[in-house]
Enzyme design. Structure first.
Site, PDB file in Angstrom:
ATOM      1  N   ARG A   4      37.765  38.430  67.968  1.00  0.00           N
ATOM      2  CA  ARG A   4      37.963  38.221  69.456  1.00  0.00           C
ATOM      3  C   ARG A   4      39.493  37.661  69.892  1.00  0.00           C
ATOM      4  NH1 ARG A   4      33.980  41.209  71.481  1.00  0.00           N
ATOM      5  NH2 ARG A   4      32.070  41.052  70.456  1.00  0.00           N
ATOM      6  N   ASP A   5      39.991  38.379  70.888  1.00  0.00           N
ATOM      7  CA  ASP A   5      41.259  37.857  71.089  1.00  0.00           C
ATOM      8  C   ASP A   5      41.082  36.495  71.750  1.00  0.00           C
ATOM      9  OD1 ASP A   5      44.474  38.844  71.708  1.00  0.00           O
ATOM     10  OD2 ASP A   5      43.828  37.157  72.757  1.00  0.00           O
ATOM     11  N   ASN A  12      51.606  46.373  69.496  1.00  0.00           N
ATOM     12  CA  ASN A  12      52.970  46.082  69.867  1.00  0.00           C
ATOM     13  C   ASN A  12      53.748  45.925  68.804  1.00  0.00           C
ATOM     14  OD1 ASN A  12      52.181  45.910  72.617  1.00  0.00           O
ATOM     15  ND2 ASN A  12      51.217  43.846  72.530  1.00  0.00           N
ATOM     16  N   VAL A  63      52.576  37.799  67.378  1.00  0.00           N
ATOM     17  CA  VAL A  63      52.117  37.278  66.052  1.00  0.00           C
ATOM     18  C   VAL A  63      52.642  38.464  65.159  1.00  0.00           C
ATOM     19  CG1 VAL A  63      50.079  36.830  64.695  1.00  0.00           C
ATOM     20  CG2 VAL A  63      50.189  36.315  67.141  1.00  0.00           C
ATOM     21  N   HIS A  86      48.404  44.275  64.187  1.00  0.00           N
ATOM     22  CA  HIS A  86      46.966  44.014  64.772  1.00  0.00           C
ATOM     23  C   HIS A  86      47.083  45.047  65.799  1.00  0.00           C
ATOM     24  CE1 HIS A  86      49.846  41.143  66.885  1.00  0.00           C
ATOM     25  NE2 HIS A  86      49.286  41.326  67.849  1.00  0.00           N
ATOM     26  N   HIS A 119      45.274  46.095  69.297  1.00  0.00           N
ATOM     27  CA  HIS A 119      44.282  45.362  70.244  1.00  0.00           C
ATOM     28  C   HIS A 119      43.553  46.675  70.814  1.00  0.00           C
ATOM     29  CE1 HIS A 119      47.010  42.188  71.563  1.00  0.00           C
ATOM     30  NE2 HIS A 119      47.992  42.836  70.939  1.00  0.00           N
TER      31      HIS A 119
HETATM   32  P1  DGP Z   1      50.890  40.269  70.509  1.00  0.00           P
HETATM   33  O1  DGP Z   1      51.426  39.906  71.565  1.00  0.00           O
HETATM   34  O2  DGP Z   1      50.461  42.003  70.468  1.00  0.00           O
HETATM   35  O3  DGP Z   1      51.456  39.751  69.237  1.00  0.00           O
HETATM   36  O4  DGP Z   1      49.248  39.843  70.560  1.00  0.00           O
HETATM   37  C1  DGP Z   1      48.683  38.695  69.807  1.00  0.00           C
HETATM   38  C2  DGP Z   1      47.529  38.255  70.305  1.00  0.00           C
HETATM   39  O5  DGP Z   1      46.995  37.237  69.386  1.00  0.00           O
HETATM   40  C3  DGP Z   1      47.403  37.822  71.720  1.00  0.00           C
HETATM   41  O6  DGP Z   1      46.827  38.525  72.701  1.00  0.00           O
HETATM   42  C4  DGP Z   1      46.715  36.523  71.574  1.00  0.00           C
HETATM   43  C5  DGP Z   1      46.182  36.365  70.034  1.00  0.00           C
HETATM   44  N1  DGP Z   1      46.002  35.174  69.490  1.00  0.00           N
HETATM   45  C6  DGP Z   1      46.981  34.498  69.458  1.00  0.00           C
HETATM   46  N2  DGP Z   1      46.571  33.211  68.357  1.00  0.00           N
HETATM   47  C7  DGP Z   1      45.208  33.347  68.217  1.00  0.00           C
HETATM   48  C8  DGP Z   1      44.294  32.724  67.460  1.00  0.00           C
HETATM   49  O7  DGP Z   1      44.543  31.856  66.889  1.00  0.00           O
HETATM   50  N3  DGP Z   1      43.037  33.219  67.583  1.00  0.00           N
HETATM   51  C9  DGP Z   1      42.858  34.403  68.307  1.00  0.00           C
HETATM   52  N4  DGP Z   1      41.490  34.991  68.234  1.00  0.00           N
HETATM   53  N5  DGP Z   1      43.462  35.230  69.070  1.00  0.00           N
HETATM   54  C10 DGP Z   1      44.920  34.836  68.934  1.00  0.00           C
END
Ligand code: DGP
Length: 116
Positions: free
Chosen positions: A31-32, A89, A98, A102, A104
């Site tokens: 989960r995000d 993205n 990140v 990934h 979404h």
């Molecule tokens: P993007 O912007 O497409 O690179 O999405 C990165 C996503 O990663 C963003 O929606 C927040 C999520 N995210 C960042 N750090 C962490 C983390 O430490 N744990 C989790 N579960 N999600 C994270």
């Protein structure tokens, strides 16, 4: 192959905790931390790949795995019929923050189009 500086590689390794929904041989879904919908899951390959631009011939199966896992989770969580969105993205203009690819998976609310 993993990158010691990569946040999502640390989640794959278990060095950073995450709310894992599903794990397969090649993927982890969790989960995000900052959900943008009632269901917001990130599906990642275990292998470090920084961006879509870094995919190679031979990665087709792995990318297919990400979609199959997303579809299974959407079904398991009851969003398959109503609908959901998967989006990846690539780089700064698309909002990638990140740099470990990934998918979404978003569901549980009406999603506007086009995205902002
Ligand atoms: P993007 O912007 O497409 O690179 O999405 C990165 C996503 O990663 C963003 O929606 C927040 C999520 N995210 C960042 N750090 C962490 C983390 O430490 N744990 C989790 N579960 N999600 C994270």
């Amino acid at each position: 192959m993993s990158d010691g500086d990569c946040l999502f590689c640390k989640i794959v390794a278990g060095d950073i905790s995450a709310d894992v929904v599903l794990e397969t041989d090649s993927t982890v879904a969790f989960r995000d931390v900052n959900p943008k919908a009632p269901m917001h899951v990130l599906v990642i390959p275990k292998r470090h790949i920084a961006t879509i631009n870094d995919l190679s011939a031979g990665d087709e199966h792995l990318i297919g795995d990400l979609f199959l896992v997303a579809a299974k989770i959407a079904d398991d969580e009851g969003f398959a019929d109503d609908g959901y969105r998967v989006v990846m993205n690539c780089n700064a203009a698309a909002g990638q923050t990140v740099f470990h690819i990934h998918l979404h998976l978003l569901g549980g609310r009406s999603l506007g189009w086009p995205p902002g």
